[in-house]
Design a protein around this motif. Sequence first.
Motif, PDB file in Angstrom:
ATOM      1  N   ASN A 275      32.154  51.355  49.402  1.00 16.74           N
ATOM      2  CA  ASN A 275      32.403  50.065  48.774  1.00 16.74           C
ATOM      3  C   ASN A 275      32.622  50.172  47.275  1.00 16.74           C
ATOM      4  O   ASN A 275      33.402  49.394  46.712  1.00 16.74           O
ATOM      5  CB  ASN A 275      31.255  49.105  49.101  1.00 16.74           C
ATOM      6  N   VAL A 276      31.959  51.109  46.620  1.00 13.14           N
ATOM      7  CA  VAL A 276      32.233  51.329  45.201  1.00 13.14           C
ATOM      8  C   VAL A 276      33.697  51.701  45.006  1.00 13.14           C
ATOM      9  O   VAL A 276      34.403  51.158  44.145  1.00 13.14           O
ATOM     10  CB  VAL A 276      31.319  52.421  44.621  1.00 13.14           C
ATOM     11  N   GLY A 277      34.173  52.624  45.836  1.00 11.42           N
ATOM     12  CA  GLY A 277      35.565  53.039  45.735  1.00 11.42           C
ATOM     13  C   GLY A 277      36.543  51.916  45.988  1.00 11.42           C
ATOM     14  O   GLY A 277      37.637  51.880  45.414  1.00 11.42           O
ATOM     15  N   GLY A 278      36.171  50.961  46.840  1.00 13.50           N
ATOM     16  CA  GLY A 278      37.061  49.837  47.121  1.00 13.50           C
ATOM     17  C   GLY A 278      36.988  48.741  46.089  1.00 13.50           C
ATOM     18  O   GLY A 278      38.012  48.166  45.695  1.00 13.50           O
ATOM     19  N   TYR A 279      35.786  48.448  45.599  1.00 13.20           N
ATOM     20  CA  TYR A 279      35.609  47.281  44.737  1.00 13.20           C
ATOM     21  C   TYR A 279      35.984  47.538  43.275  1.00 13.20           C
ATOM     22  O   TYR A 279      36.208  46.581  42.536  1.00 13.20           O
ATOM     23  CB  TYR A 279      34.173  46.781  44.811  1.00 13.20           C
ATOM     24  N   VAL A 280      36.034  48.784  42.836  1.00 12.87           N
ATOM     25  CA  VAL A 280      36.454  49.034  41.451  1.00 12.87           C
ATOM     26  C   VAL A 280      37.869  48.513  41.205  1.00 12.87           C
ATOM     27  O   VAL A 280      38.094  47.696  40.301  1.00 12.87           O
ATOM     28  CB  VAL A 280      36.330  50.530  41.100  1.00 12.87           C
ATOM     29  N   PRO A 281      38.887  48.926  41.992  1.00 10.67           N
ATOM     30  CA  PRO A 281      40.215  48.331  41.782  1.00 10.67           C
ATOM     31  C   PRO A 281      40.257  46.852  42.151  1.00 10.67           C
ATOM     32  O   PRO A 281      41.028  46.092  41.559  1.00 10.67           O
ATOM     33  CB  PRO A 281      41.130  49.157  42.705  1.00 10.67           C
ATOM     34  N   ALA A 282      39.419  46.423  43.112  1.00 12.02           N
ATOM     35  CA  ALA A 282      39.401  45.014  43.492  1.00 12.02           C
ATOM     36  C   ALA A 282      38.915  44.136  42.355  1.00 12.02           C
ATOM     37  O   ALA A 282      39.238  42.948  42.297  1.00 12.02           O
ATOM     38  CB  ALA A 282      38.513  44.808  44.723  1.00 12.02           C
ATOM     39  N   GLY A 283      38.136  44.697  41.435  1.00 11.24           N
ATOM     40  CA  GLY A 283      37.707  43.940  40.263  1.00 11.24           C
ATOM     41  C   GLY A 283      38.672  44.052  39.103  1.00 11.24           C
ATOM     42  O   GLY A 283      38.986  43.055  38.445  1.00 11.24           O
ATOM     43  N   LEU A 284      39.183  45.254  38.869  1.00  5.26           N
ATOM     44  CA  LEU A 284      40.010  45.489  37.684  1.00  5.26           C
ATOM     45  C   LEU A 284      41.403  44.870  37.800  1.00  5.26           C
ATOM     46  O   LEU A 284      41.890  44.227  36.857  1.00  5.26           O
ATOM     47  CB  LEU A 284      40.131  46.989  37.423  1.00  5.26           C
ATOM     48  N   LEU A 285      42.052  45.056  38.937  1.00  3.19           N
ATOM     49  CA  LEU A 285      43.444  44.608  39.048  1.00  3.19           C
ATOM     50  C   LEU A 285      43.595  43.085  39.004  1.00  3.19           C
ATOM     51  O   LEU A 285      44.446  42.577  38.251  1.00  3.19           O
ATOM     52  CB  LEU A 285      44.078  45.170  40.320  1.00  3.19           C
ATOM     53  N   PRO A 286      42.809  42.308  39.758  1.00  4.10           N
ATOM     54  CA  PRO A 286      42.964  40.855  39.650  1.00  4.10           C
ATOM     55  C   PRO A 286      42.676  40.318  38.253  1.00  4.10           C
ATOM     56  O   PRO A 286      43.333  39.371  37.797  1.00  4.10           O
ATOM     57  CB  PRO A 286      41.957  40.319  40.678  1.00  4.10           C
ATOM     58  N   VAL A 287      41.687  40.901  37.552  1.00  2.51           N
ATOM     59  CA  VAL A 287      41.422  40.466  36.175  1.00  2.51           C
ATOM     60  C   VAL A 287      42.622  40.749  35.286  1.00  2.51           C
ATOM     61  O   VAL A 287      43.050  39.905  34.482  1.00  2.51           O
ATOM     62  CB  VAL A 287      40.164  41.154  35.616  1.00  2.51           C
ATOM     63  N   SER A 288      43.191  41.946  35.414  1.00  2.00           N
ATOM     64  CA  SER A 288      44.366  42.306  34.620  1.00  2.00           C
ATOM     65  C   SER A 288      45.525  41.356  34.904  1.00  2.00           C
ATOM     66  O   SER A 288      46.214  40.902  33.984  1.00  2.00           O
ATOM     67  CB  SER A 288      44.785  43.748  34.925  1.00  2.00           C
ATOM     68  N   VAL A 289      45.716  41.051  36.191  1.00  2.00           N
ATOM     69  CA  VAL A 289      46.807  40.154  36.559  1.00  2.00           C
ATOM     70  C   VAL A 289      46.541  38.744  36.044  1.00  2.00           C
ATOM     71  O   VAL A 289      47.464  38.036  35.633  1.00  2.00           O
ATOM     72  CB  VAL A 289      47.002  40.155  38.085  1.00  2.00           C
TER      73      VAL A 289
END
Length: 428
Positions: A373-387
Motif C-alpha cells: 500500500n505504501v508503494g501504491g499510495y505515494v503516487p496516489a497522493g502526489l499526482l492528484p495534488v500536482s494535477v
Amino acid sequence: MTSTDVRHTPARAAGRVPDQDSGRALERAAESPRSAVWLAAWPVTAVFVLSNAATPLYVVWQREFGFSAGTLTVVFAAYIVGLLGALTVAGVLSDRIGRKPVLLPALGLAALACVVFATAQSVVALGLARLLTGIAVGATVSAGMAAVADVAGPARKRLAALSASSAMVLGAGLGPMLAGVLSETVPGPTTTVFVIEAVLLATAFVVVYRIPLAPARRAAAGTAGTPGGRLRIASVPTANRRQLLLGIAVFAPGITATSFVLSLGPSLLAGLLGTSSRIVAGSTAFVMFAAATGVQFAVRRLAVRTTLPAGAAAVVVAMAALIGAVQLASAPLLFLAAMLAGAGQGLGQLGGLTLLGATVPRERAAEANAALNVGGYVPAGLLPVSVGYLSDAVGLRTGATLFAVALIAAAVAAVALVLADRAATEQF
C-alpha cells in the motif's frame, strides 16, 4: 520440564520457538467457517466507508469555506500523509504485538475523525479529519487485512486475499454513495453520514474485540524489527521483493486513477459537465468501487499472471476514456473512465495481495500489506495534488489530460514489467 517451564525458556523469549497459542489459534482458524472470514473483513469495510465519505461533500465545503481545486487536493492528500505515516510502522507493529492492539485504536481514531468532520468549520478542520482518517485506514490496511488472513488460515489464502481486498473497495464505494444520497435527502448534509459511520465503526469494534486471533509471534532479532527491538519501515523478505514490485507496478496506477476521480471527479462533473449533484458525484464513486469489487469476484479463479496485466490494461483504457470525457464534456465517458479505473485498482490490488499472501511468511503478513500500500499510495497522493495545482494554472481540462497521459505510460510500463518477469507469478 512442565509446560509452564517451556513457555519461559530463553529460546521462546527470543522468538526462536513457535508460539503454542499462536499455533492452536491457526488450527482453529483452519476449521472456522467461510462466514467467519467475511465477518473478520467487516472492520476493513467499516473503516473504508469513512475513507471516501467526504468525496461528494467537498463541493458543499468549497462553497462554505471558499477554497480552490489545489487546496482541495491538499485536503485530500492529508489523508495520504496520515495513511503513509501509519503504513510505515503499523504493519511491523501488528506483526510484533498482535492485530487487536493496532486495530482497536485505529477504530477509535476513525470515530474521532467522524466527530471532526461533522463539526468542521474550516479547511484546517477538514485537513485534520482527513489526516486522522488516513492514520486509521493505514493501520486497518496493515493489521485488518492480516487479521482476515489469520482467520482464514493457511489453507485459504486466496479466499483471504479476495475477502480483504473486496472489503476494502466495497467500503470505499459505499462511503461516497451514502454521503451523496444523505446530503441531499436528509437534514445536516455534512453531518448525518458521519453519525451513521460512527455506528458502523462501533459494530466493527465489537467484531475486532470478539474474533479469535492468534497472539503475536515474538520475532527473533532482525526479523520483525531491527536489532534491539526498534521498528523499521515496512518491507518484505528479500525473496519476495519481485512479487512486491510486480504488485506495486499494477496497483499504483490503478489506485492513482481512483484517487483522481475521488479528489477531482466532483469538480469535473461541476465544471465540465454542468452538474453539482452530490448524488451523482457519490454514485460515480460508488460505481467505480462497485466495479473494483465485482471484477475481483469475476477473476478470483484466474492466475495472477493474467490478473495483473488485465489490471494495467484497464487503467490504460480508463485514462483514454478520461481524455475523451474532458475533451468532449461527456458524462458517459467519465462514468466509463471511473468504472475502468475501479477495475484497474481491484485487479492490481487482488493480484498483489494474492502474490504476497502466498509467499510471505505469516509473521510478516501485515508488514507486506503495508509495503504494497505504501508503494501504491505515494503516487496516489502526489499526482492528484500536482494535477490540482496545475489545473488552477492551465485549466481542469488540460490538467486532467496530462494526468491521463502520464498514467497511461505508467500502466504500459507495468504490463511490460509483468510480462518480462513471468517466473515471479508462474505458480499463482
